[in-house]
Design a protein around this motif. Structure first.
Motif, PDB file in Angstrom:
ATOM      1  N   ASN A  27      75.372  10.607   7.795  1.00 51.41           N
ATOM      2  CA  ASN A  27      74.381  10.277   6.774  1.00 51.41           C
ATOM      3  C   ASN A  27      74.965   9.235   5.824  1.00 51.41           C
ATOM      4  N   ASP A 207      66.234  13.445   6.207  1.00 44.48           N
ATOM      5  CA  ASP A 207      67.617  13.280   5.763  1.00 44.48           C
ATOM      6  C   ASP A 207      68.515  13.462   6.982  1.00 44.48           C
ATOM      7  N   PRO A 208      69.313  12.450   7.357  1.00 40.99           N
ATOM      8  CA  PRO A 208      70.084  12.552   8.598  1.00 40.99           C
ATOM      9  C   PRO A 208      71.043  13.737   8.661  1.00 40.99           C
TER      10      PRO A 208
END
Length: 268
Positions: A27, A207-208
């Motif tokens: 992320n 959201d990664p």
């Protein structure tokens, strides 16, 4: 002391991929470690210009760094991957000799420790309250969860890893659900659990790798699996691995990070 709106600003910004040891994984978070605070509106504009899920801003105050997290939708009270990214920047470029970074935040004091090749974060665990599975949840996710829990965020549990990996949510309907972020999770074949995190309320489609989400996810799986140490995988397109330990009211989240880029921000 904060800068006024009239002063020119020059500062360095780092972009770090968190919860991975390879660029283009994990992320990404932007990190600005500053000498003093700039206006909140400017921090939000920088965040929106970056167009990443989070941009972290930190100023050293005494022996700790005051850390704040901004999404394109505004400031939030806790962010794991941007904390990991900030600790990485501090220990690599600002104060490479320190073994532990202490932060003051909206979620209270946080600590990140260098341990081998990992950065270990000490975070609060969210208390989970079971809630009814509703038709609104099914409409938002397209699949019916077997259970749902509410902390700061909404946690929906599935028995099939494929349900999590293949999910395509309706963002407008996700916005109607309780909780700030929607996390979906299931037992994993190679990991203790897999998950994904959707946050359209703060202008983040997915959201990664969500550190604060695992402050919900890990307490659930620790209790269900009867174990305190778990390896979790966030099954987003980028993907990321978290090494976790549940300690009652705290969750230890460990991961790696790698630098993607540095830049100079110049605002006249």
């Amino acid at each position: 002391m904060a800068l006024t709106n009239m002063e020119a600003i020059t500062m360095k910004q780092y972009v770090v991929d968190a919860f991975t040891d390879q660029i283009f994984g994990g992320n990404p978070a932007a990190v600005c470690v500053m000498e003093r605070w700039i206006p909140d509106g400017l921090m939000l504009n920088i965040t929106r210009e970056n167009n990443l899920s989070e941009t972290a801003f930190a100023v050293k105050e005494g022996d700790a760094y005051h850390l704040r997290w901004f999404t394109p939708g505004g400031e939030i009270d806790l962010c794991g991957h941007a904390t990991l990214a900030t600790a990485y920047v501090i220990t690599q470029f600002i104060e490479p000799a320190i073994p532990v970074v202490h932060f003051t935040t909206l979620s209270g004091p946080l600590m990140v420790q260098k341990k081998g090749g990992l950065l270990v974060m000490d975070f609060p665990a969210f208390a989970l309250h079971r809630v009814d599975v509703t038709e609104s949840m099914v409409a938002a996710m397209g699949v019916k969860p077997v259970a749902a829990y509410l902390g700061r965020d909404l946690l929906c549990v599935f028995e099939s890893e494929n349900d999590v990996r293949n999910m395509s949510v309706n963002e407008d309907k996700v916005k109607e659900l309780d909780g700030l972020i929607l996390h979906v999770t299931a037992p994993g074949a190679e990991f203790d659990c897999v998950s994904r995190s959707f946050a359209p309320k703060v202008k983040i489609a997915e959201d990664p790798v969500c550190g604060s989400g695992h402050c919900h996810i890990i307490p659930y799986w620790a209790k269900r699996l009867g174990k305190s140490s778990l390896t979790a995988y966030q099954a987003s397109q980028r993907g990321g691995t978290l090494y976790c330990e549940h300690k009652g009211e705290r969750v230890m989240l460990s991961g790696k990070a790698v630098l993607y880029s540095t830049a100079d921000i110049n605002i006249a």
